[in-house]
Design a protein around this motif. Structure first.
Motif, PDB file in Angstrom:
ATOM      1  N   PRO A  54      -8.548  -2.930   2.122  1.00  0.00           N
ATOM      2  CA  PRO A  54      -7.221  -2.291   2.179  1.00  0.00           C
ATOM      3  C   PRO A  54      -6.113  -3.285   1.836  1.00  0.00           C
ATOM      4  CG  PRO A  54      -8.488  -1.821   4.180  1.00  0.00           C
ATOM      5  CD  PRO A  54      -9.283  -2.817   3.394  1.00  0.00           C
ATOM      6  N   GLU A  55      -6.315  -4.583   2.243  1.00  0.00           N
ATOM      7  CA  GLU A  55      -5.255  -5.590   1.993  1.00  0.00           C
ATOM      8  C   GLU A  55      -4.897  -5.681   0.521  1.00  0.00           C
ATOM      9  OE1 GLU A  55      -8.148  -6.653   3.957  1.00  0.00           O
ATOM     10  OE2 GLU A  55      -6.923  -5.660   5.473  1.00  0.00           O
ATOM     11  N   GLN A  56      -5.877  -5.355  -0.319  1.00  0.00           N
ATOM     12  CA  GLN A  56      -5.648  -5.478  -1.758  1.00  0.00           C
ATOM     13  C   GLN A  56      -4.623  -4.454  -2.268  1.00  0.00           C
ATOM     14  OE1 GLN A  56      -9.525  -5.514  -3.565  1.00  0.00           O
ATOM     15  NE2 GLN A  56      -8.636  -5.881  -5.594  1.00  0.00           N
ATOM     16  N   VAL A  57      -4.483  -3.327  -1.530  1.00  0.00           N
ATOM     17  CA  VAL A  57      -3.584  -2.282  -2.033  1.00  0.00           C
ATOM     18  C   VAL A  57      -2.413  -1.953  -1.121  1.00  0.00           C
ATOM     19  CG1 VAL A  57      -5.142  -1.070  -3.564  1.00  0.00           C
ATOM     20  CG2 VAL A  57      -5.231  -0.573  -1.147  1.00  0.00           C
ATOM     21  N   ILE A  58      -2.591  -2.130   0.204  1.00  0.00           N
ATOM     22  CA  ILE A  58      -1.510  -1.744   1.118  1.00  0.00           C
ATOM     23  C   ILE A  58      -0.266  -2.569   0.779  1.00  0.00           C
ATOM     24  CG2 ILE A  58      -0.766  -1.599   3.544  1.00  0.00           C
ATOM     25  CD1 ILE A  58      -3.026   0.363   2.750  1.00  0.00           C
ATOM     26  N   GLY A  59       0.851  -1.870   0.635  1.00  0.00           N
ATOM     27  CA  GLY A  59       2.104  -2.556   0.295  1.00  0.00           C
ATOM     28  C   GLY A  59       2.352  -2.648  -1.193  1.00  0.00           C
ATOM     29  N   THR A  60       1.311  -2.455  -2.046  1.00  0.00           N
ATOM     30  CA  THR A  60       1.547  -2.511  -3.501  1.00  0.00           C
ATOM     31  C   THR A  60       2.048  -1.149  -3.969  1.00  0.00           C
ATOM     32  OG1 THR A  60      -0.680  -1.800  -4.091  1.00  0.00           O
ATOM     33  CG2 THR A  60      -0.346  -4.162  -3.797  1.00  0.00           C
ATOM     34  N   SER A  61       2.530  -1.097  -5.219  1.00  0.00           N
ATOM     35  CA  SER A  61       3.131   0.141  -5.708  1.00  0.00           C
ATOM     36  C   SER A  61       2.072   1.057  -6.308  1.00  0.00           C
ATOM     37  CB  SER A  61       4.176  -0.170  -6.779  1.00  0.00           C
ATOM     38  OG  SER A  61       4.601   1.042  -7.359  1.00  0.00           O
ATOM     39  N   VAL A  62       2.119   2.314  -5.872  1.00  0.00           N
ATOM     40  CA  VAL A  62       1.171   3.294  -6.388  1.00  0.00           C
ATOM     41  C   VAL A  62       1.439   3.553  -7.878  1.00  0.00           C
ATOM     42  CG1 VAL A  62       2.494   5.385  -5.889  1.00  0.00           C
ATOM     43  CG2 VAL A  62       0.010   5.452  -5.783  1.00  0.00           C
ATOM     44  N   TYR A  63       2.678   3.320  -8.295  1.00  0.00           N
ATOM     45  CA  TYR A  63       3.025   3.594  -9.702  1.00  0.00           C
ATOM     46  C   TYR A  63       2.215   2.725 -10.657  1.00  0.00           C
ATOM     47  CZ  TYR A  63       6.954   6.040  -7.588  1.00  0.00           C
ATOM     48  OH  TYR A  63       7.713   6.877  -6.840  1.00  0.00           O
TER      49      TYR A  63
END
Ligand code: ADP
Length: 743
Positions: free
Chosen positions: A190-199
């Motif tokens: 999850p750390e790889q994606v949480i906080g990054t932009s879904v766009y």
């Protein structure tokens, strides 16, 4: 008094204090209450507790000794221990504010725990001094357990769902993503994606659409969207999202999305659409039925072939197509299908809606569900009425054909459309010595070197429908040697253009081949002879010419008649020399080797003109030319062509005008066509062919000198390059000689 203490507990405190003179009654009531209640003095020492408080706390508190609370140990909601003198009751007794609805945990002496919400209130005297307190502990253990369970369930559902569940903030930041989602985009944690932009995950062309959608959902809208993502591995996938707004604990709107990978589904849908388009546009009738024989689908060609519309056919038994005398076929077909077998090219008769009977070739395949169980059948029906008609017409003519074939001197045979020989005449059996009841096996007689070429050529013809034509050797067992044959075969077709039979013959060309070989050998020998003869003749002829010239110059006192004879001798020898030289040039063309370099026709023309400069100067003739090409030809050959043709154009000039010659070349499909045109005497059309023969002349030596070899040489050269030479002419006006050279 604290304004945050619930008014109801405060009223209770007032009642209990006997403010209204009825304290005992209420005390008894509180004893019986199922809610935990206790009271303290101003110092917090316990003065009263009811049975419910004893039960909840799991202990019997000591009145006058225990302070602040009936419980044994207290903890805040997050689990930190809370000393008794800081518990909500203690805070209230000190005159502090206790926020309403706080949640605490307490531990009983037996180690078990419970959740509660305290409602403390203080008791005051007439002057308003705090004289004691009362606390009501609401047991919220069950509610907390239910909440915990709900949280647990939510997490479990989110985590086990095969779709991607994610929460996205209005600015596109990913707040939450379940493990299916991480797997879908190729993230390992999850750390790889949480906080990054879904766009960043949305394909560039869909990004604006998705942003608009995200903002709408965060604004309270519900909806769904299909778009492409490019995941962390760079893989593009087509996904479908169902979204609803959600409020995060801090109150900010959040987009909760359940996203499904529909790449395969859409691909399968597309494939299904293609397949159904193919089925619809097929020329064959394609029908499906269930295992009870009830029609399930019906394409356009089925409508055309059987005359029933789709609405009329679907839902009806397939037996509507079967003539009564063939009804027993259907159970047999269904039986085979149930066993999972396929029925291939089953030729039968079916009935149209209008009652007309059709010859049909059926291919029926079982249709299986995803578990492999046979659930029905697909049926491809091809109308072979026309084919049958052509076939039977052929069999009517068959008897006559066999009679005719047996009367022929060649081996005659027929083969089925797929190339298998199915008939041969008597000649084959006579030649091969095979038994009359055997099928023709031509390969058994073929020369080993001819086997592969023969097979390839026959296969090619059968596949393409092109005529079959090949020369090869057969073993002649009677003479115990190989004989040359020529095979020829042509397909016979029905009115729809389909091949129904091959008709072929094997013709014995052995004699012809032998004559051709003899001729080739004789030609080579002749050319060799002509070459050596003309070569050897040159020498003695030169001697005759030289010595007769010497004689003429040294014998000054010769009579005029003798001098005339001597001149004849000289001229004869000179002519003979020219003749032999031309003949030599002609025979040398027999040794032909492919040119290695291309020749520039402009240069060869210039060289030819240089050689002809004497004749040109003498006649006053003029030669013009267009720009000429460079092409693959020996330069000496091209030069000779120009020299002979232009030489003739000057030689056969009209006495009335100065010779004008023009040389040009035109590029045509696969070759160059040269033209040499003159304004000379022209050639009568009856001699147009003859002049290209060896020693063929139209004039006497006195009219025009020559050997009759020049044009024969030209023809020979041109033919060496697979070209052609010819003349177009108008007598008295001029001639144009054309020749072609392949590119
Ligand atoms: P030769 O010129 O030595 O007689 P050729 O083979 O070159 O032999 O020509 C054969 C005959 O074709 C010539 O004798 C002549 O009658 C005729 N001929 C060739 N070229 C021309 C031409 N340009 N115009 C008219 N007649 C021609």
């Amino acid at each position: 008094m604290s304004s945050s203490i619930p008014g109801s507990t405060q009223s209770l405190a007032n009642l209990l204090s006997g403010e209204y003179g009825s304290g005992d009654v209420f005390r008894a009531m509180i004893e019986a209450l199922p809610l935990a209640v206790y009271m303290t003095d101003a110092e917090g020492r316990l003065t009263f507790f009811n049975a419910a408080a004893e039960k909840l706390s799991g202990r019997k508190p000591k009145l006058g000794a225990d302070q602040w609370c009936v419980t044994w140990k207290i903890f805040l909601a997050d689990g930190t221990p809370l000393p008794h003198d800081q518990c909500p009751m203690a805070v209230a007794l000190r005159g502090g504010d206790v926020p309403s609805g706080i949640e605490c945990q307490a531990e009983r002496p037996d180690g078990s725990r419970f959740w509660f919400t305290p409602y403390p209130a203080v008791l005051r005297d007439a002057e308003g001094r705090i004289v004691g307190g009362i606390n009501l502990l609401a047991d919220i253990t069950d509610r907390k357990a239910a909440e915990a369970l709900a949280n647990e369930q939510f997490r479990a559902i989110v985590d086990t769902t095969p779709d991607c569940v994610k929460a996205v903030a209005r600015d596109g930041a990913i707040l939450l993503m379940n493990s299916a989602g991480l797997g879908m985009i190729g993230a390992s944690s999850p750390e790889q994606v949480i906080g990054t932009s879904v766009y960043d995950l949305v394909a560039p062309e869909d990004r604006d659409r998705f942003r608009e959608f995200n903002e709408a959902v965060c604004g309270g809208a519900k909806g769904s969207l299909e778009f492409d993502i490019v995941d962390l591995r760079g893989v593009r996938r087509h996904v479908e999202t169902h979204s609803a707004p959600l409020h995060s604990p801090d109150g900010a709107p959040v987009h909760l999305a359940i996203t499904r990978d529909v790449t395969e589904i859409r691909r399968a849908e597309r494939a299904a659409r293609h397949l159904s388009a193919i089925v619809e546009s097929s020329d064959d009738a394609i029908v499906s039925k269930d295992l009870n024989g009830v029609i399930q689908s019906w394409n356009k060609s089925a409508e055309r072939l059987f005359g029933y519309t789709q609405a009329e056919a679907v839902g009806n038994p397939i037996t509507i197509l079967i003539p009564p005398d063939r009804l027993e076929e259907e159970p047999k077909i269904l039986e085979r299908l149930r066993r999972g077998e396929r029925v291939d090219h089953f030729e039968t008769i079916r009935r149209r809606k209008d009652g007309a009977l059709l010859n049909i070739s059926l291919t029926i395949s079982p249709v299986k569900d995803s578990t492999g169980k046979v659930i029905g059948a697909s049926k491809i029906a091809r109308d072979i009425t026309e084919f049958k008609r052509a076939h039977s017409a052929l069999q009517a003519s068959e008897v006559r054909f066999r009679h005719l074939a047996d009367a022929m001197p060649q081996i005659v045979w027929t083969a089925s459309p797929d190339g298998r020989p199915d008939y041969c005449n008597e000649r084959w059996y006579e030649f091969s010595g095979c038994a009359r009841d055997t099928v023709m096996d031509w390969e058994s007689l073929l020369h080993p070197d001819d086997l592969a070429p023969f097979r390839d050529a026959w296969r090619e013809s059968v596949q393409s429908g092109n005529p079959f034509n090949i020369e090869y050797r057969f073993r002649d067992k009677r003479e115990n040697r190989w004989r040359w044959f020529m095979a020829r075969a042509l397909p016979a077709r029905d009115s729809a253009g389909r091949i129904v039979k091959w008709f072929g013959s094997f013709i014995d060309i052995d004699d012809q081949k032998r004559v051709e070989d003899d001729l080739r050998r004789a030609n080579v020998a002749l050319e060799q002879f002509a070459y050596s003869a003309s070569h050897d003749l040159q020498e003695p002829l030169r001697s005759v010419r030289i010595y007769s010239e010497l004689l003429a110059s040294t014998c000054g006192e010769l009579s005029p008649r003798s001098r005339e004879f001597l001149n004849f001798l000289c001229a004869g020898a000179t002519r003979m020399e020219v003749l032999v030289r031309d003949l030599l040039a002609y025979t040398q063309l027999a040794k032909f080797e492919k040119p290695e370099h291309p020749a520039d026709a402009n240069e060869e023309l210039a060289a030819a003109l240089a050689n002809l400069s004497g004749a040109l100067a003498e006649s006053g003739g003029r030669v013009t030319s267009d720009p000429l090409p460079t092409l693959m030809i020996h330069s000496s050959h091209l030069q000779q062509l120009f020299q002979n043709l232009i030489g003739n154009a000057i030689k056969y000039r009209s006495p009335d005008r100065t010779p004008e010659v023009h040389v040009s070349a035109t590029h045509l499909q696969g070759f160059w066509r040269f033209a040499v045109s003159d304004n000379g005497i022209g050639i009568d059309s009856q001699y147009k062919e003859r002049i290209f023969g060896l020693f063929k002349r139209l004039h006497t030596q006195t009219e025009y000198s020559g050997t009759g070899i020049g044009l024969a040489i030209c023809r020979r050269i041109v033919e060496r390059y697979h070209g052609r030479i010819w003349v177009e002419s108008e007598p008295g006006r001029g001639s144009t000689f054309f020749f072609t050279i392949a590119v």
